[in-house]
Design a protein around this motif. Sequence first.
Motif, PDB file in Angstrom:
ATOM      1  N   ILE A  42      -5.180 -80.182  63.542  1.00  0.00           N
ATOM      2  CA  ILE A  42      -4.109 -79.352  62.922  1.00  0.00           C
ATOM      3  C   ILE A  42      -2.964 -77.968  63.774  1.00  0.00           C
ATOM      4  O   ILE A  42      -2.250 -77.865  63.952  1.00  0.00           O
ATOM      5  CB  ILE A  42      -4.558 -78.730  61.435  1.00  0.00           C
ATOM      6  CG1 ILE A  42      -4.612 -79.424  60.712  1.00  0.00           C
ATOM      7  CG2 ILE A  42      -3.656 -77.411  61.232  1.00  0.00           C
ATOM      8  CD1 ILE A  42      -5.912 -79.259  59.824  1.00  0.00           C
ATOM      9  N   LEU A  43      -3.566 -78.065  64.550  1.00  0.00           N
ATOM     10  CA  LEU A  43      -3.481 -76.726  65.974  1.00  0.00           C
ATOM     11  C   LEU A  43      -1.961 -77.452  66.484  1.00  0.00           C
ATOM     12  O   LEU A  43      -1.607 -76.755  67.259  1.00  0.00           O
ATOM     13  CB  LEU A  43      -4.487 -76.585  65.951  1.00  0.00           C
ATOM     14  CG  LEU A  43      -5.430 -75.134  65.824  1.00  0.00           C
ATOM     15  CD1 LEU A  43      -6.935 -74.967  66.630  1.00  0.00           C
ATOM     16  CD2 LEU A  43      -4.328 -73.870  65.455  1.00  0.00           C
ATOM     17  N   ARG A  44      -2.707 -78.692  66.817  1.00  0.00           N
ATOM     18  CA  ARG A  44      -1.366 -79.233  67.958  1.00  0.00           C
ATOM     19  C   ARG A  44       0.006 -79.416  67.027  1.00  0.00           C
ATOM     20  O   ARG A  44       0.570 -79.191  68.141  1.00  0.00           O
ATOM     21  CB  ARG A  44      -1.386 -80.715  67.851  1.00  0.00           C
ATOM     22  CG  ARG A  44      -2.165 -80.664  69.628  1.00  0.00           C
ATOM     23  CD  ARG A  44      -2.988 -82.109  69.772  1.00  0.00           C
ATOM     24  NE  ARG A  44      -3.858 -82.758  69.523  1.00  0.00           N
ATOM     25  CZ  ARG A  44      -4.954 -83.478  69.435  1.00  0.00           C
ATOM     26  NH1 ARG A  44      -3.760 -84.396  68.833  1.00  0.00           N
ATOM     27  NH2 ARG A  44      -6.296 -83.764  68.942  1.00  0.00           N
ATOM     28  N   ILE A  45       0.301 -79.370  65.813  1.00  0.00           N
ATOM     29  CA  ILE A  45       1.525 -79.337  65.197  1.00  0.00           C
ATOM     30  C   ILE A  45       1.891 -78.269  64.724  1.00  0.00           C
ATOM     31  O   ILE A  45       2.970 -78.036  63.819  1.00  0.00           O
ATOM     32  CB  ILE A  45       1.696 -80.546  64.171  1.00  0.00           C
ATOM     33  CG1 ILE A  45       0.289 -79.927  62.960  1.00  0.00           C
ATOM     34  CG2 ILE A  45       1.445 -81.939  64.552  1.00  0.00           C
ATOM     35  CD1 ILE A  45       0.856 -80.631  61.724  1.00  0.00           C
ATOM     36  N   CYS A  46       1.057 -77.027  65.024  1.00  0.00           N
ATOM     37  CA  CYS A  46       1.286 -75.682  64.219  1.00  0.00           C
ATOM     38  C   CYS A  46       2.359 -74.398  64.891  1.00  0.00           C
ATOM     39  O   CYS A  46       1.638 -73.429  65.917  1.00  0.00           O
ATOM     40  CB  CYS A  46       0.368 -74.710  63.682  1.00  0.00           C
ATOM     41  SG  CYS A  46      -0.496 -75.925  62.257  1.00  0.00           S
ATOM     42  N   ASN A  47       3.178 -75.407  65.990  1.00  0.00           N
ATOM     43  CA  ASN A  47       3.179 -74.500  67.162  1.00  0.00           C
ATOM     44  C   ASN A  47       4.919 -73.636  65.942  1.00  0.00           C
ATOM     45  O   ASN A  47       4.917 -72.601  66.594  1.00  0.00           O
ATOM     46  CB  ASN A  47       4.806 -74.892  67.909  1.00  0.00           C
ATOM     47  CG  ASN A  47       3.356 -75.842  68.728  1.00  0.00           C
ATOM     48  OD1 ASN A  47       2.194 -75.911  68.866  1.00  0.00           O
ATOM     49  ND2 ASN A  47       3.893 -77.580  69.451  1.00  0.00           N
ATOM     50  N   GLY A  48       5.575 -73.947  64.812  1.00  0.00           N
ATOM     51  CA  GLY A  48       5.967 -73.284  64.593  1.00  0.00           C
ATOM     52  C   GLY A  48       5.473 -72.639  63.719  1.00  0.00           C
ATOM     53  O   GLY A  48       4.928 -73.344  62.473  1.00  0.00           O
ATOM     54  N   PRO A  49       6.506 -72.416  62.586  1.00  0.00           N
ATOM     55  CA  PRO A  49       6.173 -71.622  60.755  1.00  0.00           C
ATOM     56  C   PRO A  49       6.331 -72.805  59.980  1.00  0.00           C
ATOM     57  O   PRO A  49       6.786 -74.043  60.793  1.00  0.00           O
ATOM     58  CB  PRO A  49       7.088 -71.011  60.424  1.00  0.00           C
ATOM     59  CG  PRO A  49       7.432 -70.021  61.547  1.00  0.00           C
ATOM     60  CD  PRO A  49       7.192 -71.285  62.581  1.00  0.00           C
ATOM     61  N   ILE A  50       5.407 -73.449  59.230  1.00  0.00           N
ATOM     62  CA  ILE A  50       4.859 -74.714  58.820  1.00  0.00           C
ATOM     63  C   ILE A  50       4.070 -74.799  57.640  1.00  0.00           C
ATOM     64  O   ILE A  50       2.923 -74.064  57.556  1.00  0.00           O
ATOM     65  CB  ILE A  50       4.087 -76.013  59.940  1.00  0.00           C
ATOM     66  CG1 ILE A  50       4.235 -77.510  58.814  1.00  0.00           C
ATOM     67  CG2 ILE A  50       2.544 -75.500  60.239  1.00  0.00           C
ATOM     68  CD1 ILE A  50       3.447 -78.840  59.812  1.00  0.00           C
ATOM     69  N   VAL A  51       4.542 -75.450  56.467  1.00  0.00           N
ATOM     70  CA  VAL A  51       3.846 -75.678  55.519  1.00  0.00           C
ATOM     71  C   VAL A  51       2.384 -75.637  55.048  1.00  0.00           C
ATOM     72  O   VAL A  51       2.669 -77.452  56.179  1.00  0.00           O
ATOM     73  CB  VAL A  51       4.491 -75.911  53.773  1.00  0.00           C
ATOM     74  CG1 VAL A  51       6.045 -74.763  53.791  1.00  0.00           C
ATOM     75  CG2 VAL A  51       5.402 -76.626  54.026  1.00  0.00           C
ATOM     76  N   ILE A  52       1.113 -75.462  54.945  1.00  0.00           N
ATOM     77  CA  ILE A  52       0.350 -76.795  54.256  1.00  0.00           C
ATOM     78  C   ILE A  52       0.672 -77.918  54.204  1.00  0.00           C
ATOM     79  O   ILE A  52       0.087 -79.096  54.484  1.00  0.00           O
ATOM     80  CB  ILE A  52      -0.859 -75.692  53.589  1.00  0.00           C
ATOM     81  CG1 ILE A  52      -0.924 -74.856  54.536  1.00  0.00           C
ATOM     82  CG2 ILE A  52      -2.348 -77.295  53.328  1.00  0.00           C
ATOM     83  CD1 ILE A  52      -2.008 -73.257  53.730  1.00  0.00           C
ATOM     84  N   ALA A  53       1.530 -78.027  52.935  1.00  0.00           N
ATOM     85  CA  ALA A  53       1.398 -79.365  52.297  1.00  0.00           C
ATOM     86  C   ALA A  53       2.026 -80.502  53.571  1.00  0.00           C
ATOM     87  O   ALA A  53       1.852 -81.924  53.653  1.00  0.00           O
ATOM     88  CB  ALA A  53       2.811 -79.316  51.790  1.00  0.00           C
ATOM     89  N   GLU A  54       3.214 -79.856  54.748  1.00  0.00           N
ATOM     90  CA  GLU A  54       3.607 -80.858  55.309  1.00  0.00           C
ATOM     91  C   GLU A  54       2.320 -80.940  56.783  1.00  0.00           C
ATOM     92  O   GLU A  54       2.408 -81.536  57.277  1.00  0.00           O
ATOM     93  CB  GLU A  54       4.744 -80.156  56.202  1.00  0.00           C
ATOM     94  CG  GLU A  54       5.362 -80.482  57.494  1.00  0.00           C
ATOM     95  CD  GLU A  54       6.219 -80.240  58.027  1.00  0.00           C
ATOM     96  OE1 GLU A  54       7.141 -80.659  58.738  1.00  0.00           O
ATOM     97  OE2 GLU A  54       6.637 -79.159  57.686  1.00  0.00           O
ATOM     98  N   ILE A  55       1.130 -80.297  56.807  1.00  0.00           N
ATOM     99  CA  ILE A  55       0.835 -80.387  57.694  1.00  0.00           C
ATOM    100  C   ILE A  55      -0.795 -81.727  57.235  1.00  0.00           C
ATOM    101  O   ILE A  55      -0.172 -82.582  57.623  1.00  0.00           O
ATOM    102  CB  ILE A  55      -0.735 -78.978  57.765  1.00  0.00           C
ATOM    103  CG1 ILE A  55      -0.158 -78.348  58.904  1.00  0.00           C
ATOM    104  CG2 ILE A  55      -1.802 -79.342  57.875  1.00  0.00           C
ATOM    105  CD1 ILE A  55      -0.555 -76.875  58.691  1.00  0.00           C
ATOM    106  N   ALA A  56      -0.363 -81.934  55.751  1.00  0.00           N
ATOM    107  CA  ALA A  56      -0.983 -82.890  54.578  1.00  0.00           C
ATOM    108  C   ALA A  56      -0.954 -84.006  54.974  1.00  0.00           C
ATOM    109  O   ALA A  56      -1.310 -84.989  55.253  1.00  0.00           O
ATOM    110  CB  ALA A  56      -1.988 -82.888  54.057  1.00  0.00           C
ATOM    111  N   SER A  57       0.764 -83.822  54.872  1.00  0.00           N
ATOM    112  CA  SER A  57       1.435 -85.680  55.248  1.00  0.00           C
ATOM    113  C   SER A  57       1.421 -85.802  56.317  1.00  0.00           C
ATOM    114  O   SER A  57       1.332 -87.032  56.496  1.00  0.00           O
ATOM    115  CB  SER A  57       3.015 -84.790  54.391  1.00  0.00           C
ATOM    116  OG  SER A  57       4.091 -85.921  54.865  1.00  0.00           O
ATOM    117  N   LEU A  58       1.837 -84.692  56.749  1.00  0.00           N
ATOM    118  CA  LEU A  58       1.438 -85.230  59.397  1.00  0.00           C
ATOM    119  C   LEU A  58       0.489 -85.844  59.246  1.00  0.00           C
ATOM    120  O   LEU A  58       0.621 -87.021  60.237  1.00  0.00           O
ATOM    121  CB  LEU A  58       2.495 -84.614  60.240  1.00  0.00           C
ATOM    122  CG  LEU A  58       3.740 -83.521  59.797  1.00  0.00           C
ATOM    123  CD1 LEU A  58       4.005 -82.665  60.287  1.00  0.00           C
ATOM    124  CD2 LEU A  58       4.890 -84.852  60.324  1.00  0.00           C
TER     125      LEU A  58
END
Length: 104
Positions: A42-58
């Motif tokens: 999760i931390l690897r893809i959170c460089n900029g603001p990101i919504v939790i739904a996108e985290i789940a999807s990615l």
Amino acid sequence: MVRAYVRTRGHSSPSRDGLTLTTLVRAADRPLHGLDVEARRILRICNGPIVIAEIASLLDLPPTVALIVVSGLLDTGHLNTPAPADQPDISVIEEVLNGLRALV
């Protein structure tokens, strides 16, 4: 296949109230010591603001798992929520949406 309770370290619900799939989060500059694989992903893809739904999807995570893991990362300070000034202006988003609708 990894069971959800393994990914959430046995937690069955987020530790924070008010956390939704549309909540914006961003990685904080903190050491990654002691974090499990899911938290590091999760931390690897959170460089900029990101919504939790996108985290789940990615990351191909069930939405509830994403909410629980993100909640834990917010508790430890590895993630934070951007200040309101950092969030996009809703009027700009509405204008873009209206423009896209006009194209269809």
